[in-house]
Design a protein around this motif. Structure first.
Motif, PDB file in Angstrom:
ATOM      1  N   THR A 167       0.832  -1.201   0.000  1.00 11.21           N
ATOM      2  CA  THR A 167       0.000   0.000   0.000  1.00 11.21           C
ATOM      3  C   THR A 167       0.866   1.249   0.000  1.00 11.21           C
ATOM      4  O   THR A 167       0.599   2.209  -0.730  1.00 11.21           O
ATOM      5  CB  THR A 167      -0.926   0.003   1.230  1.00 11.21           C
ATOM      6  N   HIS A 168       1.926   1.229   0.815  1.00  8.14           N
ATOM      7  CA  HIS A 168       2.831   2.369   0.879  1.00  8.14           C
ATOM      8  C   HIS A 168       3.501   2.604  -0.472  1.00  8.14           C
ATOM      9  O   HIS A 168       3.652   3.755  -0.919  1.00  8.14           O
ATOM     10  CB  HIS A 168       3.889   2.129   1.956  1.00  8.14           C
ATOM     11  N   ARG A 169       3.886   1.530  -1.153  1.00 10.60           N
ATOM     12  CA  ARG A 169       4.540   1.659  -2.458  1.00 10.60           C
ATOM     13  C   ARG A 169       3.584   2.272  -3.484  1.00 10.60           C
ATOM     14  O   ARG A 169       3.952   3.190  -4.227  1.00 10.60           O
ATOM     15  CB  ARG A 169       5.028   0.293  -2.929  1.00 10.60           C
ATOM     16  N   TYR A 170       2.357   1.790  -3.509  1.00  8.88           N
ATOM     17  CA  TYR A 170       1.370   2.336  -4.449  1.00  8.88           C
ATOM     18  C   TYR A 170       1.071   3.809  -4.153  1.00  8.88           C
ATOM     19  O   TYR A 170       1.007   4.644  -5.058  1.00  8.88           O
ATOM     20  CB  TYR A 170       0.071   1.533  -4.370  1.00  8.88           C
ATOM     21  N   MET A 171       0.908   4.128  -2.876  1.00  7.14           N
ATOM     22  CA  MET A 171       0.547   5.505  -2.514  1.00  7.14           C
ATOM     23  C   MET A 171       1.704   6.463  -2.761  1.00  7.14           C
ATOM     24  O   MET A 171       1.495   7.607  -3.171  1.00  7.14           O
ATOM     25  CB  MET A 171       0.047   5.558  -1.072  1.00  7.14           C
ATOM     26  N   SER A 172       2.918   6.000  -2.552  1.00 10.74           N
ATOM     27  CA  SER A 172       4.089   6.837  -2.846  1.00 10.74           C
ATOM     28  C   SER A 172       4.154   7.136  -4.347  1.00 10.74           C
ATOM     29  O   SER A 172       4.500   8.247  -4.767  1.00 10.74           O
ATOM     30  CB  SER A 172       5.376   6.149  -2.389  1.00 10.74           C
ATOM     31  N   THR A 173       3.811   6.149  -5.157  1.00  4.99           N
ATOM     32  CA  THR A 173       3.790   6.348  -6.612  1.00  4.99           C
ATOM     33  C   THR A 173       2.721   7.365  -6.998  1.00  4.99           C
ATOM     34  O   THR A 173       2.954   8.252  -7.830  1.00  4.99           O
ATOM     35  CB  THR A 173       3.529   5.013  -7.330  1.00  4.99           C
ATOM     36  N   LEU A 174       1.548   7.252  -6.377  1.00  7.41           N
ATOM     37  CA  LEU A 174       0.451   8.185  -6.675  1.00  7.41           C
ATOM     38  C   LEU A 174       0.803   9.607  -6.240  1.00  7.41           C
ATOM     39  O   LEU A 174       0.406  10.577  -6.886  1.00  7.41           O
ATOM     40  CB  LEU A 174      -0.837   7.709  -5.993  1.00  7.41           C
ATOM     41  N   VAL A 175       1.562   9.724  -5.149  1.00  2.00           N
ATOM     42  CA  VAL A 175       2.035  11.051  -4.732  1.00  2.00           C
ATOM     43  C   VAL A 175       3.002  11.607  -5.771  1.00  2.00           C
ATOM     44  O   VAL A 175       2.906  12.775  -6.184  1.00  2.00           O
ATOM     45  CB  VAL A 175       2.715  10.979  -3.346  1.00  2.00           C
ATOM     46  N   ALA A 176       3.928  10.778  -6.215  1.00  6.82           N
ATOM     47  CA  ALA A 176       4.929  11.223  -7.194  1.00  6.82           C
ATOM     48  C   ALA A 176       4.274  11.641  -8.505  1.00  6.82           C
ATOM     49  O   ALA A 176       4.752  12.557  -9.183  1.00  6.82           O
ATOM     50  CB  ALA A 176       5.945  10.111  -7.442  1.00  6.82           C
ATOM     51  N   LEU A 177       3.154  11.013  -8.849  1.00 12.54           N
ATOM     52  CA  LEU A 177       2.457  11.321 -10.096  1.00 12.54           C
ATOM     53  C   LEU A 177       1.473  12.480  -9.959  1.00 12.54           C
ATOM     54  O   LEU A 177       0.882  12.920 -10.950  1.00 12.54           O
ATOM     55  CB  LEU A 177       1.714  10.076 -10.602  1.00 12.54           C
TER      56      LEU A 177
END
Length: 282
Positions: free
Chosen positions: A60-70
């Motif tokens: 979940t943290h990996r996905y959310m970090s990606t969504l933040v970066a995007l």
């Protein structure tokens, strides 16, 4: 091979077993995370999302970090997350311009016919407004201005009445983000170029749900604008009426035709499911 989906995750999204080899479970999960953010629950932590979707916290943290970066999520205080501006832009783009035009066009045409001035409909796209419908003057005579926008045209939101209505009703954090990256370029004698002055103007527009434009986009062009709301009370678009200052004064435009513009906006909003008692402050 069918993607493996945890029971709670599949229950949440009601996804059948799929044999499509091109199906992306990663994309599915990223979108599922975005769907967790609702008006009732606009802020979530990683643990909240992981529990709701039946995912591990590291994933979940990996996905959310990606969504933040995007740019789809932003992280606030205490490691909590909320939707970011890019989601708003996607939502506005997802609104079918054809549907909006179908809901509004007959009313805009009638208003233009009665008033003798051009009437337009636009949505916000970052620092710009995009025109989704434009009804030209149906009377002959010098009622309009030169360079009236075409359907699909983009204009800077800060110097048109219709843009000020839309900017005024964007959530505070998103508006600050948009304006921080916006160069307030002078386009005409009265263009607002100071951020403090623009913020003061937008606060007034938000309070009145009505905006004016006094030679801010082009010399001689004046305009008035009002918001369109959906069933939740959210402002999703706006309509305006423009004219030449050589034909009618701004005060006359506001006093004589402002009530008709607002009535038209209310009528279109009702077609979109809005009821005035549903919106706070109405």
């Amino acid at each position: 091979m069918s993607p493996r989906v945890s029971t709670s995750y599949a229950d949440t999204w009601k996804i059948p077993e799929l044999a499509e080899p091109r199906y992306s479970q990663s994309l599915e999960r990223g979108l599922a995370i975005l769907e967790c953010f609702t008006p009732e629950r606009p802020v979530h932590g990683i643990a909240d999302i992981a529990t709701e979707l039946g995912m591990s916290r590291p994933s979940t943290h990996r996905y959310m970090s990606t969504l933040v970066a995007l740019g789809y999520l932003e992280q606030g205080a205490r490691r909590k997350y909320r939707l970011a501006l890019r989601v708003t832009r996607l939502g506005m783009s997802a609104l079918s311009s054809t549907d909006l035009r179908e809901h509004a066009h007959a009313d805009l045409r009638e208003l233009s016919r009665r008033a003798g001035f051009p009437v337009s409909l636009a949505i916000l796209d970052g620092p710009d407004v995009i025109y989704r419908d434009v009804v030209r003057r149906l009377r002959r005579g010098p009622g309009g201005t030169e360079g009236e926008p075409e359907i699909g045209a983009a204009l800077p939101a800060h110097c048109v009445a219709i843009g000020k209505v839309l900017l005024a009703h964007v959530p505070d954090r998103e508006r600050k983000s948009v304006l921080a990256d916006t160069k307030l370029t002078r386009r005409a004698p009265n263009t607002i170029t100071a951020r403090a002055a623009l913020n003061e103007e937008l606060a007034h527009v938000r309070e009145e749900a009505f905006a004016v434009e006094d030679e801010e986009l082009a010399p001689g062009r004046i305009a008035i604008a009002a918001p369109l709301r959906d069933h939740t009370g959210e402002v999703i678009a706006a309509i305006d009426m423009s004219a030449s200052a050589a034909v009618i004064s701004l005060a006359e435009l506001v006093d004589a035709l402002g009530p008709h513009l607002v009535a038209t906006a209310d009528h279109v909003s009702a077609r979109l499911g809005h009821r005035r008692e549903n919106a706070s402050g109405d």
